[in-house]
Write an enzyme that holds these catalytic residues in place. Structure first.
Site, PDB file in Angstrom:
ATOM      1  N   ARG A 125       4.391  32.618 -59.970  1.00 35.68           N
ATOM      2  CA  ARG A 125       5.016  33.438 -59.448  1.00 35.68           C
ATOM      3  C   ARG A 125       6.330  34.840 -60.628  1.00 35.68           C
ATOM      4  NH1 ARG A 125       8.027  28.214 -58.441  1.00 35.68           N
ATOM      5  NH2 ARG A 125       7.204  27.619 -56.065  1.00 35.68           N
ATOM      6  N   LYS A 147       1.682  48.833 -59.117  1.00 33.19           N
ATOM      7  CA  LYS A 147       0.708  48.604 -57.314  1.00 33.19           C
ATOM      8  C   LYS A 147       0.053  47.972 -58.780  1.00 33.19           C
ATOM      9  CE  LYS A 147       1.417  51.732 -54.243  1.00 33.19           C
ATOM     10  NZ  LYS A 147       0.885  52.792 -53.474  1.00 33.19           N
ATOM     11  N   GLU A 189      -7.978  63.897 -60.247  1.00 38.29           N
ATOM     12  CA  GLU A 189      -6.338  63.184 -60.612  1.00 38.29           C
ATOM     13  C   GLU A 189      -5.410  64.288 -61.673  1.00 38.29           C
ATOM     14  OE1 GLU A 189      -5.884  60.678 -58.311  1.00 38.29           O
ATOM     15  OE2 GLU A 189      -7.181  60.118 -57.801  1.00 38.29           O
ATOM     16  N   LYS A 240       4.385  60.942 -62.782  1.00 37.88           N
ATOM     17  CA  LYS A 240       3.748  59.795 -61.624  1.00 37.88           C
ATOM     18  C   LYS A 240       5.258  59.005 -61.733  1.00 37.88           C
ATOM     19  CE  LYS A 240       1.420  55.723 -59.997  1.00 37.88           C
ATOM     20  NZ  LYS A 240       0.086  55.365 -59.687  1.00 37.88           N
ATOM     21  N   GLU A 250       7.603  52.762 -51.576  1.00 38.60           N
ATOM     22  CA  GLU A 250       6.859  53.587 -51.549  1.00 38.60           C
ATOM     23  C   GLU A 250       7.447  54.079 -49.796  1.00 38.60           C
ATOM     24  OE1 GLU A 250       2.477  53.369 -50.662  1.00 38.60           O
ATOM     25  OE2 GLU A 250       2.690  55.241 -51.762  1.00 38.60           O
ATOM     26  N   ARG A 255       6.238  58.810 -52.279  1.00 33.25           N
ATOM     27  CA  ARG A 255       5.177  58.397 -53.016  1.00 33.25           C
ATOM     28  C   ARG A 255       4.502  58.858 -52.683  1.00 33.25           C
ATOM     29  NH1 ARG A 255       5.066  52.619 -56.960  1.00 33.25           N
ATOM     30  NH2 ARG A 255       2.920  53.471 -57.331  1.00 33.25           N
ATOM     31  N   ASN A 259      -1.129  60.910 -52.625  1.00 31.31           N
ATOM     32  CA  ASN A 259      -1.376  61.103 -52.617  1.00 31.31           C
ATOM     33  C   ASN A 259      -2.110  62.516 -51.700  1.00 31.31           C
ATOM     34  OD1 ASN A 259      -2.019  58.741 -51.871  1.00 31.31           O
ATOM     35  ND2 ASN A 259      -0.775  58.426 -49.769  1.00 31.31           N
ATOM     36  N   HIS A 262      -5.879  62.951 -50.693  1.00 32.30           N
ATOM     37  CA  HIS A 262      -6.600  62.123 -50.557  1.00 32.30           C
ATOM     38  C   HIS A 262      -6.638  62.019 -48.864  1.00 32.30           C
ATOM     39  CE1 HIS A 262      -5.866  61.494 -54.327  1.00 32.30           C
ATOM     40  NE2 HIS A 262      -6.396  59.942 -54.316  1.00 32.30           N
ATOM     41  N   HIS A 266     -10.407  59.890 -48.698  1.00 29.54           N
ATOM     42  CA  HIS A 266     -10.715  58.431 -47.549  1.00 29.54           C
ATOM     43  C   HIS A 266     -11.717  58.930 -47.012  1.00 29.54           C
ATOM     44  CE1 HIS A 266      -7.046  57.267 -50.166  1.00 29.54           C
ATOM     45  NE2 HIS A 266      -7.669  57.283 -50.854  1.00 29.54           N
ATOM     46  N   HIS A 278     -15.034  58.618 -56.162  1.00 22.07           N
ATOM     47  CA  HIS A 278     -13.052  59.574 -55.207  1.00 22.07           C
ATOM     48  C   HIS A 278     -12.809  60.590 -56.004  1.00 22.07           C
ATOM     49  CE1 HIS A 278      -8.625  58.099 -54.160  1.00 22.07           C
ATOM     50  NE2 HIS A 278      -8.655  58.521 -55.682  1.00 22.07           N
TER      51      HIS A 278
HETATM   52  N1  LIG Z   1      -2.046  50.319 -59.035  1.00 24.11           N
HETATM   53  C1  LIG Z   1      -3.171  51.651 -58.622  1.00 24.11           C
HETATM   54  O1  LIG Z   1      -1.907  52.308 -58.389  1.00 24.11           O
HETATM   55  C2  LIG Z   1      -3.951  51.829 -58.690  1.00 24.11           C
HETATM   56  C3  LIG Z   1      -3.710  53.530 -58.581  1.00 24.11           C
HETATM   57  C4  LIG Z   1      -5.196  54.715 -58.551  1.00 24.11           C
HETATM   58  C5  LIG Z   1      -6.584  53.723 -58.923  1.00 24.11           C
HETATM   59  N2  LIG Z   1      -6.473  52.808 -58.271  1.00 24.11           N
HETATM   60  C6  LIG Z   1      -7.880  51.636 -58.820  1.00 24.11           C
HETATM   61  O2  LIG Z   1      -8.902  52.209 -60.021  1.00 24.11           O
HETATM   62  C7  LIG Z   1      -9.776  51.475 -59.498  1.00 24.11           C
HETATM   63  C8  LIG Z   1      -9.981  52.491 -60.297  1.00 24.11           C
HETATM   64  O3  LIG Z   1     -10.330  52.810 -61.637  1.00 24.11           O
HETATM   65  P1  LIG Z   1     -11.346  53.412 -62.923  1.00 24.11           P
HETATM   66  O4  LIG Z   1     -11.613  54.658 -62.599  1.00 24.11           O
HETATM   67  O5  LIG Z   1     -10.648  52.771 -63.596  1.00 24.11           O
HETATM   68  O6  LIG Z   1     -12.453  52.566 -62.555  1.00 24.11           O
HETATM   69  P2  LIG Z   1     -12.639  51.202 -63.253  1.00 24.11           P
HETATM   70  O7  LIG Z   1     -12.061  50.311 -63.816  1.00 24.11           O
HETATM   71  O8  LIG Z   1     -14.091  50.059 -62.705  1.00 24.11           O
HETATM   72  O9  LIG Z   1     -13.865  51.655 -64.374  1.00 24.11           O
HETATM   73  C9  LIG Z   1     -14.923  52.274 -64.114  1.00 24.11           C
HETATM   74  C10 LIG Z   1     -15.853  51.677 -65.682  1.00 24.11           C
HETATM   75  O10 LIG Z   1     -16.026  52.014 -66.821  1.00 24.11           O
HETATM   76  C11 LIG Z   1     -15.792  50.671 -67.674  1.00 24.11           C
HETATM   77  N3  LIG Z   1     -15.283  51.375 -68.554  1.00 24.11           N
HETATM   78  C12 LIG Z   1     -14.025  50.967 -68.992  1.00 24.11           C
HETATM   79  N4  LIG Z   1     -13.240  51.034 -69.723  1.00 24.11           N
HETATM   80  C13 LIG Z   1     -14.356  51.955 -70.578  1.00 24.11           C
HETATM   81  C14 LIG Z   1     -14.432  52.393 -72.004  1.00 24.11           C
HETATM   82  N5  LIG Z   1     -12.974  53.509 -72.472  1.00 24.11           N
HETATM   83  N6  LIG Z   1     -15.923  53.433 -72.283  1.00 24.11           N
HETATM   84  C15 LIG Z   1     -17.000  53.357 -70.943  1.00 24.11           C
HETATM   85  N7  LIG Z   1     -16.689  52.665 -70.302  1.00 24.11           N
HETATM   86  C16 LIG Z   1     -15.735  51.711 -69.662  1.00 24.11           C
HETATM   87  C17 LIG Z   1     -15.656  49.772 -66.608  1.00 24.11           C
HETATM   88  O11 LIG Z   1     -16.608  49.074 -67.255  1.00 24.11           O
HETATM   89  C18 LIG Z   1     -16.424  50.649 -65.137  1.00 24.11           C
HETATM   90  O12 LIG Z   1     -18.108  50.205 -65.087  1.00 24.11           O
HETATM   91  C19 LIG Z   1     -10.197  51.119 -57.886  1.00 24.11           C
HETATM   92  O13 LIG Z   1      -9.960  50.322 -57.750  1.00 24.11           O
HETATM   93  C20 LIG Z   1      -8.511  52.147 -57.601  1.00 24.11           C
HETATM   94  O14 LIG Z   1      -8.559  51.573 -55.878  1.00 24.11           O
HETATM   95  C21 LIG Z   1      -5.340  51.467 -58.734  1.00 24.11           C
HETATM   96 ZN   LIG Z   2      -6.884  58.457 -56.314  1.00 24.85          ZN
END
Ligand SMILES: NC(=O)c1ccc[n+]([C@@H]2O[C@H](COP(=O)([O-])OP(=O)(O)OC[C@H]3O[C@@H](n4cnc5c(N)ncnc54)[C@H](O)[C@@H]3O)[C@@H](O)[C@H]2O)c1
Ligand SMILES: [Zn+2]
Length: 378
Positions: A125, A147, A189, A240, A250, A255, A259, A262, A266, A278
């Protein structure tokens, strides 16, 4: 090092941003999360990130906490945000003997952060999670705000929870191994934050962003480049944090401003079968949203051009010309989104650089008109 605190319903937590923080991860967690020496910690990462950073992260706990385990997510991309991987993580948590007082540490990009956060929010939990983001996107966006999510049946982030971390540690040195294209895409972003909220951030990117990418390309990152990074990450995090504090769950519509770009993005990503990254989709989405704002008389041409030029300067797209995406598809994905949102198509529109508003009731004709202007599509 810069510190920004986020005040949430689950308590206040610090977001630390600086070069070389990873080697102090253990002491930082001890200090800010008050973990006793006999606590159990599970570090979750993936192979790519672990190769570079797991050793440093683990060593930082020596003499502080003995019971450190780690596990690696199998794919290293969006596929890790699945039921199967979540189940794997839960099992690793059981096997590591995590208790309610234990701590999960997400070491990686947004994918690792999202799935680890969700597993931590449901295991017993809810146990503590510390986010250690290693991509620019994760440092400015996904690691902050609580999130968490996995995907299901090709619906992104459809299963999730709000689970605020206890601490966020952003070591900007970890960005040194990121592929340049990932870096560039995540800059969309940062530009988003600047346009919706922080004019000064816009000016900083405008003044130094191009030079920064030149250094990255030559793999000659100077102290000045690192300080630029630290500043733009901290300012993005500030935006943020301010927005999340106004509308943590949200529910108040505030919040939604995050977007910006976005709604279009999307639809573009879906229409491209997720081939369009993205960040690139967000860049084009911001161009479209600014056109919409200008058409409605909310934004002047000077500010629209300023945004256009900055996006371009940062090597991000301002239109889509490859003919892979049909306009019909973009519209139909936007309509589908509209259905999900009770028939209302909502857009975040800039009013000037540094300020944006949410607008509803925008007609299909208006949307079509801006799509026509910049999408050279089928
Ligand atoms: N929770 C939220 O509020 C929120 C907001 C925006 C996006 N997201 C989510 O985030 C995700 C995208 O995140 P991302 O862009 O970080 O992609 P990711 O986590 O897929 O990382 C991108 C790639 O970079 C590699 N990588 C990570 N750190 C590295 C480093 N320091 N050196 C070399 N390679 C590295 C990873 O292994 C991966 O292959 C999506 O799933 C999206 O939905 C969540
Ligand atoms: Zn985004």
């Amino acid at each position: 090092m810069k510190r920004i605190d986020l005040h949430s319903s689950q308590g206040r937590y610090p977001i630390l941003i600086g070069a070389g923080l990873l080697s102090s991860l253990g002491p930082l967690i001890r200090k800010y999360c008050g973990l006793p020496a006999n606590s159990k910690v599970l570090i979750v990462s993936n192979r790519v990130v672990a190769k570079h950073y797991l050793g440093t992260a683990k060593r930082s706990f020596s003499k502080i906490i003995k019971n450190i385990r780690h596990c690696l997510l199998p794919f290293g991309d969006e596929r890790d945000k699945s039921e199967k991987v979540l189940r794997y993580l839960w099992k690793q948590m059981v096997k590591a003997g995590l208790e309610r007082t234990s701590c999960a540490v997400a070491l990686g990009g947004g994918v690792v952060g999202d799935v680890t956060g969700f597993a931590a929010s449901t295991y017993m939990r809810g146990i503590r999670v510390v986010q250690v983001p290693t991509t620019l996107l994760a440092q400015v966006d996904s690691a902050i705000g609580g999130k968490t999510a996995i995907d299901l049946l090709s619906a992104k982030n459809i299963i999730g929870s709000f689970h605020q971390p206890k601490l966020v540690v952003s070591d900007i040195n970890t960005l040194g191994t990121l592929p340049i294209e990932d870096f560039r895409n995540s800059f969309a972003e940062v530009i988003k934050y600047a346009v919706i909220y922080d004019q000064k951030l816009f000016e900083i990117i405008d003044a130094y962003g191009e030079q920064f990418f030149k250094s990255l390309k030559k793999e000659k990152i100077s102290r000045k480049d690192f300080s630029f990074l630290e500043i733009i990450i901290a300012r993005s995090v500030r935006v943020k944090v301010d927005v999340v504090e106004l509308d943590e769950f949200e529910t108040k519509g505030k919040r939604m401003v995050l977007n910006y770009g976005h709604t279009f993005a999307h639809a573009l990503e879906s229409a491209s079968g997720y081939k369009l990254p993205h960040g690139k989709a967000v860049a084009v989405g911001m161009i479209l949203a600014a056109k919409l704002a200008r058409r409605r008389g909310e934004l002047n041409v000077k500010d629209e051009m300023k945004q256009h030029q900055l996006i371009r300067k940062m090597g991000l797209p301002v239109s889509i010309t490859n003919g892979q995406i049909s306009r019909k598809q973009v519209l139909s994905f936007m309509k589908r989104d509209k259905k999900v949102r009770q028939g209302k198509l909502r857009f975040v529109l800039p009013r000037r650089i540094g300020s944006a508003v949410v607008r509803e009731g925008i007609s299909d004709e208006e949307v079509n008109s801006v799509l026509n202007q910049i999408l050279k599509l089928k």
